[in-house]
Every structure is written in C-alpha cells, then in structure tokens.
Design a protein around this motif. Structure first.
Motif, PDB file in Angstrom:
ATOM      1  N   SER A  58       0.803  -1.221   0.000  1.00 27.46           N
ATOM      2  CA  SER A  58       0.000   0.000   0.000  1.00 27.46           C
ATOM      3  C   SER A  58       0.838   1.274   0.000  1.00 27.46           C
ATOM      4  CB  SER A  58      -0.929   0.018   1.222  1.00 27.46           C
ATOM      5  OG  SER A  58      -0.166   0.125   2.415  1.00 27.46           O
ATOM      6  N   VAL A  59       2.135   1.156   0.343  1.00 24.27           N
ATOM      7  CA  VAL A  59       2.986   2.338   0.505  1.00 24.27           C
ATOM      8  C   VAL A  59       4.337   2.103  -0.152  1.00 24.27           C
ATOM      9  CG1 VAL A  59       4.102   3.855   2.200  1.00 24.27           C
ATOM     10  CG2 VAL A  59       1.873   2.879   2.715  1.00 24.27           C
ATOM     11  N   HIS A  70       7.330   8.582   2.424  1.00 21.47           N
ATOM     12  CA  HIS A  70       6.293   7.601   2.104  1.00 21.47           C
ATOM     13  C   HIS A  70       5.356   8.154   1.032  1.00 21.47           C
ATOM     14  CE1 HIS A  70       7.393   6.710   6.305  1.00 21.47           C
ATOM     15  NE2 HIS A  70       7.213   5.456   5.940  1.00 21.47           N
ATOM     16  N   LYS A  72       1.551   6.906  -0.358  1.00 22.48           N
ATOM     17  CA  LYS A  72       0.450   5.951  -0.369  1.00 22.48           C
ATOM     18  C   LYS A  72       0.052   5.712  -1.825  1.00 22.48           C
ATOM     19  CE  LYS A  72      -1.454   7.028   4.130  1.00 22.48           C
ATOM     20  NZ  LYS A  72      -2.638   7.483   4.869  1.00 22.48           N
TER      21      LYS A  72
END
Length: 85
Positions: A58-59, A70, A72
């Motif tokens: 997801s990241v 990060h 997303k």
C-alpha cells in the motif's frame, strides 16, 4: 511530482500476457526486498535512491538523505514512464 524508472526498464510488445504478469510479480518481489530506482526530483535532476514497497503493497518508501519518505499508492492517479514533466 516524482517519476520513477528502474535502471533496466524495457518495453517489449511481443511478450505474452503470462510473461508480463510474471515480470510484474518479480518487480513487486524485488521492491519488497528493496531496490535502487532512478528518481526525478522537483528540479529534474535524476538520482538513484533506495526504494522499497511495504509488505501490504500500500505504501512506497524511500530515503531522501537520512529521512524516510512515504507515498500511499492509493493517492497515485497515473504512472508516467521516463522524465516527462
């Protein structure tokens, strides 16, 4: 905007669907382990940075200097190949 490109990214239209799926799975596995990718920063200067994909996929995580950044993947609207900004 950030654009990413692997050091050996190729596009071969003659590959079968199954081969493309295997290539994608191999790329995901490599990213989960960590890989150096070519990152184009805001000023357009490319550099190789260490990236990894979170285990839940997801990241996308990378390091800028000593700081961990990060992204997303749910926020990604499109992927552009190469430097086209």
């Amino acid at each position: 905007m950030m654009l990413l490109q692997t050091p050996r990214m190729t596009s071969d239209a003659s590959r079968t669907g199954g081969q493309v799926e295997r290539d994608i799975e191999q790329a995901i596995t490599a990213l989960k382990k960590g890989a150096y990718l070519l990152k184009y920063g805001r000023r357009g200067k490319p550099k190789f940075c260490p990236f990894r994909l979170a285990n839940d996929e997801s990241v996308l995580i990378w390091f800028s200097g000593k700081e961990e950044k990060h992204l997303k993947l749910s926020h990604v609207s499109r992927i552009v190949s190469g430097q086209r900004t």
